[in-house]
Scaffold this motif. Structure first.
Motif: not given
Length: 302
Positions: A19-23, A95-97, A104-108
């Motif tokens: 799982v890659a957790v952003a922030v 995963m959103k942190g 995060i949606l802009k990155a997705v």
């Protein structure tokens, strides 16, 4: 499958996704990470402010030798790096942190490294309600604001496909409106009737779809019988399809804050599962959501 405990028991321990957790510098997120590691059903790559992550990780008793950490204090860059980790296959779940959803949606949705597919992205929540013999799915409470009929078809299909992965052979979908009859002045009831007919014609597959149905008729057989409603799914719905985000969001939060139910949620329709819980959600909700994403990731690769 009538509890999150059973969902976790279904996870295969021999091929754990990462799982890659952003922030990731968030206490509730890291408590969920610690619990997932303890239960042995996921691996983690944490992106964010490394000093804060390490400080909180030690407080949460996370064994730092069991996680990867990438230092990135900028939230936009941390989100992009987490998404890219999934896009390249280094990680299998996003995963959103502690980051606002739009970032995060802009990155997705990034054209170069994003996770968008031809399918619509939709939010699916799963509730463990005391007294019910089954888990209840709710869609869409967080992604699509006022979906068109075509979008509702895709949202319904996403939910059916997900429910089948969880273990339902033929999920029952109730298309929710304020009443159980078609009213030309209420577009939601027209959409509900059309979705029902489209499912009969095979334009939505893998489940039974019926509507319009009010919430009481969808989940209470007694209420449906009292109103004389004849339906294959009356009182037995597995999936609740809401007409818009206001209804979905209010129902979701009512269940959580008034009903005190257990919940987990994921975003489907992307290249990989996305855990997009609210920053206000408890660690238990985040943990349940990770478990759902792991099971979805494993089943998708069979």
């Amino acid at each position: 499958m009538n509890s999150f405990k059973k969902i976790i028991s279904k996870i295969k321990r021999d091929a754990l996704p990462q799982v890659a957790v952003a922030v990731a510098e968030d206490e509730e997120v890291l408590i969920a990470v610690q619990n997932a590691l303890e239960k042995g059903f996921a691996r983690f790559h944490l992106f964010g402010d490394e000093s804060k992550i390490r400080q909180l990780a030690e407080k949460s008793m996370i064994p730092l030798d069991q996680v990867k950490i990438t230092d990135e204090r900028d939230h936009v860059k941390a989100s992009l790096k987490a998404v890219n980790s999934v896009n390249t296959g280094e990680s299998q779940i996003l995963m959103k942190g502690l980051v606002p959803t739009p970032i995060i949606l802009k990155a997705v949705l990034d054209k170069e490294i994003g996770l968008r597919t031809h399918r619509i992205l939709s939010h699916i929540a799963l509730f463990e309600v005391e007294g019910l013999d089954r888990l209840i799915f709710l869609t869409d409470a967080a992604m699509n604001i006022s979906p068109s009929l075509e979008q509702k078809v895709q949202i319904t299909q996403n939910a059916i496909d997900f429910a089948r992965i969880i273990g339902l052979t033929e999920p029952k979908v109730a298309v929710l409106t304020a009443l159980e009859t078609v009213n030309p002045n209420m577009i939601a009831t027209l959409d509900a009737a059309l979705l029902s007919k489209m499912a009969e014609r095979g334009q939505i597959s893998g489940g039974i779809v019926d509507g319009p149905l009010a919430l009481d008729n969808a989940i209470s057989l007694e209420a449906a019988m009292h109103k004389g409603i004849k339906s294959k799914i009356a009182g037995q719905a597995d999936i609740l399809l809401v007409p818009n985000i206001e209804v979905g969001n209010t129902l979701y939060k009512s269940l959580v804050y008034f009903g005190k139910v257990k919940v987990g949620a994921v975003i489907t329709g992307a290249k990989s599962p996305i855990v997009l819980t609210s920053r206000a959600d408890s660690f238990e909700t985040k943990l349940n959501s990770i478990a759902l994403a792991v099971l979805l990731s494993q089943q998708a690769n069979i």
